[in-house]
Design an enzyme around this catalytic site. Structure first.
Site, mmCIF file in Angstrom:
data_model
loop_
_atom_site.group_PDB
_atom_site.id
_atom_site.type_symbol
_atom_site.label_atom_id
_atom_site.label_comp_id
_atom_site.label_asym_id
_atom_site.label_seq_id
_atom_site.Cartn_x
_atom_site.Cartn_y
_atom_site.Cartn_z
ATOM 1 C CG ASN A 56 -4.370 31.817 -17.069
ATOM 2 O OD1 ASN A 56 -5.411 31.384 -16.572
ATOM 3 N ND2 ASN A 56 -4.121 33.120 -17.209
ATOM 4 C CE LYS A 86 -5.514 34.229 -20.306
ATOM 5 N NZ LYS A 86 -5.204 35.348 -21.183
ATOM 6 C CD GLU A 103 -7.019 37.971 -19.457
ATOM 7 O OE1 GLU A 103 -7.395 37.032 -18.745
ATOM 8 O OE2 GLU A 103 -6.411 37.813 -20.538
ATOM 9 C CG HIS A 123 -3.964 37.504 -15.790
ATOM 10 N ND1 HIS A 123 -4.568 38.233 -16.779
ATOM 11 C CD2 HIS A 123 -3.244 36.539 -16.414
ATOM 12 C CE1 HIS A 123 -4.214 37.731 -17.956
ATOM 13 N NE2 HIS A 123 -3.414 36.697 -17.765
ATOM 14 C CD GLU A 166 0.834 36.602 -18.215
ATOM 15 O OE1 GLU A 166 0.935 35.480 -18.704
ATOM 16 O OE2 GLU A 166 -0.255 37.087 -17.843
ATOM 17 N N GLY A 215 -2.971 37.328 -25.654
ATOM 18 C CA GLY A 215 -4.118 36.976 -26.488
ATOM 19 C C GLY A 215 -4.162 37.717 -27.820
ATOM 20 C CB SER A 252 1.074 35.646 -28.145
ATOM 21 O OG SER A 252 -0.127 36.405 -28.101
HETATM 22 P P1 PGA Z 1 -1.985 34.134 -24.005
HETATM 23 O O1 PGA Z 1 -2.314 34.458 -22.481
HETATM 24 O O2 PGA Z 1 -0.960 33.044 -24.018
HETATM 25 O O3 PGA Z 1 -3.302 33.701 -24.601
HETATM 26 O O4 PGA Z 1 -1.452 35.391 -24.626
HETATM 27 C C1 PGA Z 1 -1.309 34.467 -21.499
HETATM 28 C C2 PGA Z 1 -1.872 34.895 -20.179
HETATM 29 O O5 PGA Z 1 -2.745 35.778 -20.159
HETATM 30 O O6 PGA Z 1 -1.499 34.365 -19.112
#
Ligand code: PGA
Length: 259
Positions: free
Chosen positions: A9, A11, A99, A97, A169, A175, A215
């Site tokens: 992903n 982003k 976010e 997601h 998640e 992140g 992560s």
């Molecule tokens: P990350 O993001 O691997 O940077 O933690 C995962 C995601 O948000 O899909």
């Protein structure tokens, strides 16, 4: 038997030239996917889906969008419909997601409409669910997951289970460099599968892929995908570098070869 999915992903990262460069490198990595049970998916930003598609043609690597409109068509400035994604022959689309839930106020009811739009167009939703740190600390993880799954999947018609991917998640791991332990992740995944069995029956639930996200990186992927109910990863930060992404694909191949 479920395969393993490694999904990147990206982003809001990578411009046109960077997307092209990465996809060219990724199509070389794709050689090692031959005759393996590993599915690799890349989710670039909307404007570059076509660039990615051209660069990854014949590579066997699938593409995903990062979001879709809950509307079918019409006067919705800035939105992209599932029909538009279908016209690109996209295989997957991320929805819900954290976010988008956090910064755009997306609710389970809205996300459910997106899931329905995608299924109508034959695109597999990668539906994200997960709890915040506060919710985990207060012991509410399973209640939160159940509420999200119920709200996003209520009366959603599934035939085999192959049409849907779930990404667990935990918001506190996205992140942050902080990963759920393999025990925490397995326990959440097992709960999600059990809850899906309640909604759709066991046979369908057993065919739904449940990815871990938060992560995930080359150092921790092997331990996570060794768990029974973890069918791969939705990877943000560590999917942006071809070396790390390729290493994670190799871990998935090694796991499938050792079965
Ligand atoms: P990350 O993001 O691997 O940077 O933690 C995962 C995601 O948000 O899909």
């Amino acid at each position: 038997m479920r395969k393993l999915i490694i999904a990147g992903n990206w982003k809001m990262n990578k411009d046109a030239a960077q997307t092209l460069e990465f996809c060219n490198a990724l199509s070389e990595v794709a050689d090692k996917l031959h005759d393996t049970d590993v599915i690799v998916i890349a989710a670039p930003a909307y404007p570059f889906l076509h660039i990615a598609q051209t660069a990854l043609k014949n590579s066997g690597i699938a593409l995903s969008a990062q979001d879709v409109s809950a509307q079918t068509d019409g006067a919705y400035t800035g939105e992209v419909s599932a029909t538009m994604l279908r016209s690109l022959n996209l295989g997957y689309c991320i929805v819900g997601h954290s976010e988008r839930r956090q910064y755009h106020g997306e609710t389970d009811a809205l996300i459910r409409l997106k899931v329905l739009r995608l299924l109508d167009c034959g695109i597999k939703p990668i539906l994200c669910v997960g709890e915040t740190l506060e919710q985990r600390k207060s012991g509410a993880t399973e209640t939160v997951l159940a509420t999200q799954l119920d709200g996003c999947l209520q009366d959603v018609p599934l035939t085999t289970g192959d049409e849907l991917v779930i990404a667990y998640e935990p918001v506190w791991a996205i992140g942050t460099g902080r990963t759920a332990t393999s025990e925490q992740a397995q326990s959440a995944h097992a709960f999600v599968r059990q809850h899906l069995a309640g909604l759709f029956g066991e046979a369908v639930a057993n065919r739904i892929y449940i990815l871990y996200g938060g992560s995930m990186k080359p150092e921790n992927i092997a331990e996570l995908i060794a768990q029974n109910d973890i069918d791969g990863g939705l990877i943000g930060g560590a999917s942006l570098k071809i070396g790390d992404f390729s290493a994670m694909i190799s871990s998935a191949i090694a796991k499938m070869n050792s079965r």
